[in-house]
Design a protein around this motif. Structure first.
Motif, PDB file in Angstrom:
ATOM      1  N   VAL A 108      47.070  55.339  13.339  1.00  0.00           N
ATOM      2  CA  VAL A 108      47.917  54.145  13.328  1.00  0.00           C
ATOM      3  C   VAL A 108      47.569  53.284  12.115  1.00  0.00           C
ATOM      4  N   LEU A 109      48.601  52.911  11.360  1.00  0.00           N
ATOM      5  CA  LEU A 109      48.430  52.004  10.229  1.00  0.00           C
ATOM      6  C   LEU A 109      49.485  50.921  10.338  1.00  0.00           C
ATOM      7  N   ASP A 110      49.040  49.678  10.529  1.00  0.00           N
ATOM      8  CA  ASP A 110      49.950  48.546  10.671  1.00  0.00           C
ATOM      9  C   ASP A 110      49.805  47.640   9.456  1.00  0.00           C
ATOM     10  N   LEU A 111      50.835  47.637   8.622  1.00  0.00           N
ATOM     11  CA  LEU A 111      50.874  46.803   7.413  1.00  0.00           C
ATOM     12  C   LEU A 111      51.966  45.749   7.506  1.00  0.00           C
ATOM     13  N   SER A 112      52.435  45.461   8.703  1.00  0.00           N
ATOM     14  CA  SER A 112      53.553  44.534   8.873  1.00  0.00           C
ATOM     15  C   SER A 112      53.154  43.100   8.531  1.00  0.00           C
ATOM     16  N   GLY A 113      54.135  42.367   8.011  1.00  0.00           N
ATOM     17  CA  GLY A 113      53.965  40.939   7.767  1.00  0.00           C
ATOM     18  C   GLY A 113      53.021  40.573   6.642  1.00  0.00           C
ATOM     19  N   ASN A 114      53.048  41.316   5.541  1.00  0.00           N
ATOM     20  CA  ASN A 114      52.111  41.054   4.447  1.00  0.00           C
ATOM     21  C   ASN A 114      52.765  40.808   3.096  1.00  0.00           C
ATOM     22  N   GLY A 115      54.072  40.640   3.060  1.00  0.00           N
ATOM     23  CA  GLY A 115      54.744  40.379   1.784  1.00  0.00           C
ATOM     24  C   GLY A 115      54.752  41.580   0.860  1.00  0.00           C
ATOM     25  N   ILE A 116      54.740  42.791   1.422  1.00  0.00           N
ATOM     26  CA  ILE A 116      54.759  44.007   0.602  1.00  0.00           C
ATOM     27  C   ILE A 116      56.185  44.210   0.085  1.00  0.00           C
ATOM     28  N   ALA A 117      56.312  44.265  -1.241  1.00  0.00           N
ATOM     29  CA  ALA A 117      57.618  44.436  -1.871  1.00  0.00           C
ATOM     30  C   ALA A 117      57.830  45.866  -2.350  1.00  0.00           C
ATOM     31  N   GLY A 118      56.786  46.651  -2.375  1.00  0.00           N
ATOM     32  CA  GLY A 118      56.868  48.035  -2.838  1.00  0.00           C
ATOM     33  C   GLY A 118      55.473  48.554  -3.113  1.00  0.00           C
ATOM     34  N   ARG A 127      52.379  59.138  -0.585  1.00  0.00           N
ATOM     35  CA  ARG A 127      50.966  59.549  -0.577  1.00  0.00           C
ATOM     36  C   ARG A 127      50.417  59.627   0.850  1.00  0.00           C
ATOM     37  N   LEU A 128      50.926  58.763   1.712  1.00  0.00           N
ATOM     38  CA  LEU A 128      50.435  58.730   3.091  1.00  0.00           C
ATOM     39  C   LEU A 128      50.805  59.980   3.876  1.00  0.00           C
ATOM     40  N   SER A 129      51.728  60.791   3.361  1.00  0.00           N
ATOM     41  CA  SER A 129      52.077  62.037   4.049  1.00  0.00           C
ATOM     42  C   SER A 129      50.893  63.000   4.071  1.00  0.00           C
ATOM     43  N   ARG A 130      49.897  62.780   3.245  1.00  0.00           N
ATOM     44  CA  ARG A 130      48.673  63.599   3.253  1.00  0.00           C
ATOM     45  C   ARG A 130      47.802  63.312   4.477  1.00  0.00           C
ATOM     46  N   LEU A 131      48.062  62.201   5.131  1.00  0.00           N
ATOM     47  CA  LEU A 131      47.321  61.851   6.346  1.00  0.00           C
ATOM     48  C   LEU A 131      47.985  62.575   7.515  1.00  0.00           C
ATOM     49  N   THR A 132      47.514  63.762   7.797  1.00  0.00           N
ATOM     50  CA  THR A 132      48.186  64.664   8.732  1.00  0.00           C
ATOM     51  C   THR A 132      48.088  64.236  10.192  1.00  0.00           C
ATOM     52  N   LYS A 133      47.305  63.195  10.477  1.00  0.00           N
ATOM     53  CA  LYS A 133      47.195  62.710  11.860  1.00  0.00           C
ATOM     54  C   LYS A 133      47.922  61.385  12.058  1.00  0.00           C
ATOM     55  N   LEU A 134      48.520  60.856  10.987  1.00  0.00           N
ATOM     56  CA  LEU A 134      49.208  59.562  11.063  1.00  0.00           C
ATOM     57  C   LEU A 134      50.461  59.687  11.920  1.00  0.00           C
ATOM     58  N   GLU A 135      50.492  58.959  13.029  1.00  0.00           N
ATOM     59  CA  GLU A 135      51.617  59.003  13.965  1.00  0.00           C
ATOM     60  C   GLU A 135      52.436  57.721  13.971  1.00  0.00           C
ATOM     61  N   VAL A 136      51.801  56.590  13.641  1.00  0.00           N
ATOM     62  CA  VAL A 136      52.483  55.295  13.685  1.00  0.00           C
ATOM     63  C   VAL A 136      52.255  54.570  12.362  1.00  0.00           C
ATOM     64  N   LEU A 137      53.360  54.177  11.726  1.00  0.00           N
ATOM     65  CA  LEU A 137      53.305  53.400  10.489  1.00  0.00           C
ATOM     66  C   LEU A 137      54.208  52.195  10.659  1.00  0.00           C
ATOM     67  N   SER A 138      53.635  51.008  10.622  1.00  0.00           N
ATOM     68  CA  SER A 138      54.389  49.760  10.788  1.00  0.00           C
ATOM     69  C   SER A 138      54.471  49.037   9.451  1.00  0.00           C
ATOM     70  N   LEU A 139      55.698  48.890   8.972  1.00  0.00           N
ATOM     71  CA  LEU A 139      55.943  48.203   7.698  1.00  0.00           C
ATOM     72  C   LEU A 139      56.938  47.057   7.871  1.00  0.00           C
ATOM     73  N   GLY A 140      57.142  46.615   9.101  1.00  0.00           N
ATOM     74  CA  GLY A 140      58.098  45.549   9.377  1.00  0.00           C
ATOM     75  C   GLY A 140      57.668  44.219   8.771  1.00  0.00           C
ATOM     76  N   ASP A 141      58.629  43.310   8.653  1.00  0.00           N
ATOM     77  CA  ASP A 141      58.381  41.946   8.164  1.00  0.00           C
ATOM     78  C   ASP A 141      57.736  41.920   6.791  1.00  0.00           C
ATOM     79  N   ASN A 142      58.260  42.712   5.885  1.00  0.00           N
ATOM     80  CA  ASN A 142      57.829  42.714   4.493  1.00  0.00           C
ATOM     81  C   ASN A 142      59.053  42.497   3.613  1.00  0.00           C
ATOM     82  N   PHE A 143      58.983  42.847   2.343  1.00  0.00           N
ATOM     83  CA  PHE A 143      60.098  42.662   1.416  1.00  0.00           C
ATOM     84  C   PHE A 143      60.569  44.001   0.864  1.00  0.00           C
ATOM     85  N   LEU A 144      60.509  45.038   1.686  1.00  0.00           N
ATOM     86  CA  LEU A 144      60.887  46.382   1.253  1.00  0.00           C
ATOM     87  C   LEU A 144      62.406  46.528   1.234  1.00  0.00           C
ATOM     88  N   ASN A 145      62.891  47.464   0.406  1.00  0.00           N
ATOM     89  CA  ASN A 145      64.334  47.722   0.347  1.00  0.00           C
ATOM     90  C   ASN A 145      64.600  49.222   0.425  1.00  0.00           C
TER      91      ASN A 145
END
Length: 177
Positions: A108-118, A127-145
């Motif tokens: 689990v990696l939660d990066l939500s709410g940090n002003g990430i624009a890219g 690059r994170l696709s190399r983490l073969t056990k990663l099941e949950v990725l939270s990128l909500g509440d950022n500035f992604l497009n």
């Protein structure tokens, strides 16, 4: 040179202290990576208790706020919660996703709410696709497009991807990704 009567109890105490430290510690490469994450998120002027700003005050990284390690003898980091860790009035964050690669057991990696624009050039979310056990990725509440969507094509283990409250345009078709 022989042992005196105080040597064996001292050795036992040292072994107990080492066992206690190992029970809360993670691998050295993961501890170093956590400290790199701390540096990349910058200073938080109002709150030094939230992750990652409280990290590094001791060597017991499995006890750091926002870090969860496995209960096995490996003590690998399995969850990193950095939600709302960055002060919003700082400039946009362009993430180097490669800093998460040492965490081979990460679920689990939660990066939500940090002003990430890219992401930094050539160090994107793909690059994170190399983490073969990663099941949950939270990128909500950022500035992604929409430009980041192609980054998620190679994720085989990912079960939940949260992208709510970002700057996406129109509807998102995830078929074939």
């Amino acid at each position: 040179m022989g042992f005196n009567k105080f040597s064996l109890p001292a050795v036992a105490v040292i072994m107990m202290i080492n066992a206690m430290l190992l029970s809360q510690g993670c691998l050295e490469e993961e501890r170093i990576a956590l400290l790199q994450i701390k540096t990349s998120f910058g200073d938080h002027p109002n709150d030094n208790s939230s992750p990652p700003f409280s990290w590094g005050k001791d060597a017991l990284c499995c006890s750091w706020y926002g870090v969860t390690c496995s209960n096995s003898t490996t003590r690998r980091v399995i969850e990193i919660d950095l939600s709302n860790s960055r002060y919003w009035s700082l400039e946009d964050l362009y993430l180097n996703a490669s800093i998460f690669l040492p965490f081979q057991e990460l679920n689990v990696l939660d990066l939500s709410g940090n002003g990430i624009a890219g992401c930094v050039a050539n160090e994107g979310f793909e690059r994170l696709s190399r983490l073969t056990k990663l099941e949950v990725l939270s990128l909500g509440d950022n500035f992604l497009n929409n430009s980041i969507l192609s980054s998620f094509k190679g994720f085989l283990s990912l079960k939940h991807l949260y992208l709510d409250n970002n700057g996406f345009q129109d509807s998102i078709n995830m078929k074939g990704t």
